[in-house]
Write a protein that holds these residues in place. Structure first.
Motif, PDB file in Angstrom:
ATOM      1  N   VAL A  91       1.121  -1.227   0.073  1.00  0.00           N
ATOM      2  CA  VAL A  91      -0.012   0.084   0.004  1.00  0.00           C
ATOM      3  C   VAL A  91       0.742   1.152  -0.110  1.00  0.00           C
ATOM      4  O   VAL A  91       1.381   1.560   0.920  1.00  0.00           O
ATOM      5  CB  VAL A  91      -0.940  -0.046   1.221  1.00  0.00           C
ATOM      6  CG1 VAL A  91      -1.823   1.241   1.212  1.00  0.00           C
ATOM      7  CG2 VAL A  91      -1.827  -1.188   1.268  1.00  0.00           C
ATOM      8  N   HIS A  92       0.693   1.959  -1.091  1.00  0.00           N
ATOM      9  CA  HIS A  92       1.631   3.333  -1.207  1.00  0.00           C
ATOM     10  C   HIS A  92       0.723   4.351  -0.564  1.00  0.00           C
ATOM     11  O   HIS A  92      -0.094   4.759  -1.215  1.00  0.00           O
ATOM     12  CB  HIS A  92       2.192   3.489  -2.748  1.00  0.00           C
ATOM     13  CG  HIS A  92       3.117   2.449  -3.004  1.00  0.00           C
ATOM     14  ND1 HIS A  92       4.417   2.706  -3.312  1.00  0.00           N
ATOM     15  CD2 HIS A  92       2.816   1.190  -3.558  1.00  0.00           C
ATOM     16  CE1 HIS A  92       5.099   1.764  -3.829  1.00  0.00           C
ATOM     17  NE2 HIS A  92       4.160   0.819  -3.952  1.00  0.00           N
ATOM     18  N   LEU A  93       1.290   5.004   0.336  1.00  0.00           N
ATOM     19  CA  LEU A  93       0.739   6.137   1.021  1.00  0.00           C
ATOM     20  C   LEU A  93       0.874   7.452   0.538  1.00  0.00           C
ATOM     21  O   LEU A  93       2.243   7.654   0.708  1.00  0.00           O
ATOM     22  CB  LEU A  93       0.836   6.061   2.506  1.00  0.00           C
ATOM     23  CG  LEU A  93       0.482   4.678   3.347  1.00  0.00           C
ATOM     24  CD1 LEU A  93       0.893   4.670   4.843  1.00  0.00           C
ATOM     25  CD2 LEU A  93      -1.035   4.643   3.526  1.00  0.00           C
ATOM     26  N   HIS A  94      -0.162   8.221  -0.036  1.00  0.00           N
ATOM     27  CA  HIS A  94       0.471   9.497  -0.511  1.00  0.00           C
ATOM     28  C   HIS A  94      -0.425  10.515   0.256  1.00  0.00           C
ATOM     29  O   HIS A  94      -0.256  11.776  -0.238  1.00  0.00           O
ATOM     30  CB  HIS A  94      -0.042   9.514  -2.072  1.00  0.00           C
ATOM     31  CG  HIS A  94       0.453   8.658  -2.752  1.00  0.00           C
ATOM     32  ND1 HIS A  94       1.837   8.348  -3.252  1.00  0.00           N
ATOM     33  CD2 HIS A  94       0.118   7.258  -3.481  1.00  0.00           C
ATOM     34  CE1 HIS A  94       1.925   7.590  -4.111  1.00  0.00           C
ATOM     35  NE2 HIS A  94       0.877   6.557  -4.211  1.00  0.00           N
ATOM     36  N   HIS A  95      -0.865  10.384   1.247  1.00  0.00           N
ATOM     37  CA  HIS A  95      -1.794  11.323   2.178  1.00  0.00           C
ATOM     38  C   HIS A  95      -1.377  11.062   3.686  1.00  0.00           C
ATOM     39  O   HIS A  95      -1.554   9.631   3.881  1.00  0.00           O
ATOM     40  CB  HIS A  95      -3.099  11.230   1.666  1.00  0.00           C
ATOM     41  CG  HIS A  95      -3.632  12.776   1.976  1.00  0.00           C
ATOM     42  ND1 HIS A  95      -4.010  13.103   3.318  1.00  0.00           N
ATOM     43  CD2 HIS A  95      -4.085  13.826   1.257  1.00  0.00           C
ATOM     44  CE1 HIS A  95      -4.705  14.288   3.300  1.00  0.00           C
ATOM     45  NE2 HIS A  95      -4.516  14.739   2.003  1.00  0.00           N
ATOM     46  N   PRO A  96      -1.250  11.900   4.329  1.00  0.00           N
ATOM     47  CA  PRO A  96      -1.055  11.754   5.690  1.00  0.00           C
ATOM     48  C   PRO A  96      -2.126  11.768   6.564  1.00  0.00           C
ATOM     49  O   PRO A  96      -2.390  11.250   7.875  1.00  0.00           O
ATOM     50  CB  PRO A  96      -0.090  12.661   6.300  1.00  0.00           C
ATOM     51  CG  PRO A  96      -0.433  14.134   5.221  1.00  0.00           C
ATOM     52  CD  PRO A  96      -0.813  13.396   4.120  1.00  0.00           C
ATOM     53  N   GLU A  97      -3.251  11.980   6.170  1.00  0.00           N
ATOM     54  CA  GLU A  97      -4.494  12.151   7.027  1.00  0.00           C
ATOM     55  C   GLU A  97      -5.122  10.789   7.218  1.00  0.00           C
ATOM     56  O   GLU A  97      -5.433  10.158   6.257  1.00  0.00           O
ATOM     57  CB  GLU A  97      -5.530  13.105   6.287  1.00  0.00           C
ATOM     58  CG  GLU A  97      -6.869  13.053   6.907  1.00  0.00           C
ATOM     59  CD  GLU A  97      -6.837  13.563   8.490  1.00  0.00           C
ATOM     60  OE1 GLU A  97      -7.550  12.954   9.330  1.00  0.00           O
ATOM     61  OE2 GLU A  97      -5.941  14.455   8.597  1.00  0.00           O
ATOM     62  N   PRO A  98      -5.167  10.490   8.514  1.00  0.00           N
ATOM     63  CA  PRO A  98      -5.555   8.905   8.728  1.00  0.00           C
ATOM     64  C   PRO A  98      -6.817   8.571   8.262  1.00  0.00           C
ATOM     65  O   PRO A  98      -7.028   7.409   7.607  1.00  0.00           O
ATOM     66  CB  PRO A  98      -5.460   8.871  10.167  1.00  0.00           C
ATOM     67  CG  PRO A  98      -4.345  10.007  10.521  1.00  0.00           C
ATOM     68  CD  PRO A  98      -4.678  10.874   9.621  1.00  0.00           C
ATOM     69  N   GLU A  99      -7.942   9.314   8.363  1.00  0.00           N
ATOM     70  CA  GLU A  99      -9.300   9.123   8.263  1.00  0.00           C
ATOM     71  C   GLU A  99      -9.358   9.106   6.597  1.00  0.00           C
ATOM     72  O   GLU A  99     -10.229   8.127   6.034  1.00  0.00           O
ATOM     73  CB  GLU A  99     -10.545  10.144   8.405  1.00  0.00           C
ATOM     74  CG  GLU A  99     -11.625  10.039   8.236  1.00  0.00           C
ATOM     75  CD  GLU A  99     -12.155   8.444   8.612  1.00  0.00           C
ATOM     76  OE1 GLU A  99     -13.155   8.116   7.932  1.00  0.00           O
ATOM     77  OE2 GLU A  99     -11.835   7.878   9.864  1.00  0.00           O
ATOM     78  N   MET A 100      -8.770   9.833   5.875  1.00  0.00           N
ATOM     79  CA  MET A 100      -8.875  10.011   4.304  1.00  0.00           C
ATOM     80  C   MET A 100      -8.301   8.468   3.859  1.00  0.00           C
ATOM     81  O   MET A 100      -8.599   7.876   2.909  1.00  0.00           O
ATOM     82  CB  MET A 100      -8.074  11.288   3.737  1.00  0.00           C
ATOM     83  CG  MET A 100      -8.098  11.195   2.185  1.00  0.00           C
ATOM     84  SD  MET A 100      -7.218  12.580   1.589  1.00  0.00           S
ATOM     85  CE  MET A 100      -8.530  14.083   2.197  1.00  0.00           C
ATOM     86  N   VAL A 101      -7.083   8.121   4.585  1.00  0.00           N
ATOM     87  CA  VAL A 101      -6.489   6.698   4.192  1.00  0.00           C
ATOM     88  C   VAL A 101      -7.278   5.801   4.389  1.00  0.00           C
ATOM     89  O   VAL A 101      -7.579   4.667   3.643  1.00  0.00           O
ATOM     90  CB  VAL A 101      -5.010   6.754   4.889  1.00  0.00           C
ATOM     91  CG1 VAL A 101      -4.590   5.322   4.518  1.00  0.00           C
ATOM     92  CG2 VAL A 101      -4.000   7.894   4.319  1.00  0.00           C
ATOM     93  N   ARG A 102      -7.866   5.614   5.514  1.00  0.00           N
ATOM     94  CA  ARG A 102      -8.794   4.603   6.212  1.00  0.00           C
ATOM     95  C   ARG A 102      -9.929   4.509   4.865  1.00  0.00           C
ATOM     96  O   ARG A 102     -10.410   3.210   4.646  1.00  0.00           O
ATOM     97  CB  ARG A 102      -9.246   4.939   7.351  1.00  0.00           C
ATOM     98  CG  ARG A 102     -10.178   3.787   8.011  1.00  0.00           C
ATOM     99  CD  ARG A 102     -11.210   4.161   9.032  1.00  0.00           C
ATOM    100  NE  ARG A 102     -12.168   5.176   8.649  1.00  0.00           N
ATOM    101  CZ  ARG A 102     -13.165   4.757   7.848  1.00  0.00           C
ATOM    102  NH1 ARG A 102     -13.451   3.531   7.506  1.00  0.00           N
ATOM    103  NH2 ARG A 102     -13.964   5.803   7.355  1.00  0.00           N
ATOM    104  N   LYS A 103     -10.675   5.529   4.894  1.00  0.00           N
ATOM    105  CA  LYS A 103     -11.666   5.508   3.705  1.00  0.00           C
ATOM    106  C   LYS A 103     -11.410   4.876   2.370  1.00  0.00           C
ATOM    107  O   LYS A 103     -11.933   4.156   1.628  1.00  0.00           O
ATOM    108  CB  LYS A 103     -12.397   6.877   3.471  1.00  0.00           C
ATOM    109  CG  LYS A 103     -13.813   6.949   2.976  1.00  0.00           C
ATOM    110  CD  LYS A 103     -14.333   8.296   2.777  1.00  0.00           C
ATOM    111  CE  LYS A 103     -15.507   8.164   2.143  1.00  0.00           C
ATOM    112  NZ  LYS A 103     -15.544   7.754   0.772  1.00  0.00           N
TER     113      LYS A 103
END
Length: 233
Positions: A18-30
């Protein structure tokens, strides 16, 4: 001489990254939950590696990790971390730092040639051929190519290919074609008794395979975004 209680051996495993491009936890979770909802049989409770190469050092790592874990994914390691402070915080959470290997050197190309495509195997890619039975617990992945299995596939085994999948023996395991998103891929089985069949995230479990095709030579593809099946012969 009695056998030693343990033995260390090298092995290869296919894990989703999973390549993470955003630090906002809720945005990543969704975003992750949306992906899981699209293919729950493939992604639910799956082990994954997190690639954090695009994240800044000021990310709230405990919250981000908790948000990802709340989707049911099992985080087995983190790759791509270059910041020493972030490495320390990841280590405090008990996660190993992994290396994905040295990247291949990019060939110099003219800007007009730098066209990226997702899910389409290069024409030069070779087909992966497996001539031995695929046992329960085994996973075979054909990256950027088709996969051909000339023998049987046991229940609990898993075939994954970025291209098409052909099985000439009894198919009792799971087959996931178009793993990179190519919706033109197909699955061909001489004897379809699969636990799960998937093309580009669309899937059927065993109970959804039409009774007239179960145990028969079948061809599966996507039509208008939905899984369809036809007789192979």
């Amino acid at each position: 001489m009695s056998q030693a209680p343990i033995e260390l051996k090298g092995s290869n495993f296919t894990l989703s990254v999973v390549h993470l491009h955003h630090p906002e936890p809720e945005m990543v979770r969704k975003a992750l939950q949306d992906k899981i909802d699209q293919a729950p049989a493939f992604l639910k409770n799956a082990p994954v590696v997190l690639n954090v190469s695009a994240l800044e050092s000021d990310v709230n790592w405990p919250q981000l990790q908790q948000a990802i874990a709340s989707t049911g994914l099992y985080i087995v390691g983190v790759s791509g971390c270059k910041d020493d402070d972030l490495k320390r915080r990841i280590g405090q959470e008990g996660l190993p730092l992994l290396s994905e290997g040295k990247p291949q050197k990019k060939q110099n190309k003219a800007p007009a040639q730098e066209i990226k495509s997702i899910g389409v195997a290069p024409e030069s890619a070779k087909t992966r051929l497996v001539n031995t039975p695929v046992r329960s617990g085994q996973q075979i992945y054909a990256k950027n190519s088709d996969l051909i299995v000339t023998s049987s596939v046991s229940a609990g085994a898993e075939l994954i290919a970025d291209g098409n999948i052909h099985i000439y023996g009894m198919m009792r395991g799971r087959a996931l074609a178009g793993a990179s998103g190519d919706r033109q891929c197909q699955i061909f089985c001489s004897n379809l008794s699969a636990e799960l069949i998937s093309i580009a995230g669309e899937y059927w479990i065993m109970d959804q395979i039409p009774a007239d095709f179960f145990g028969k030579a079948s061809r599966l593809c996507l039509q208008d975004g939905a899984m369809t099946i036809q007789k192979l012969f």
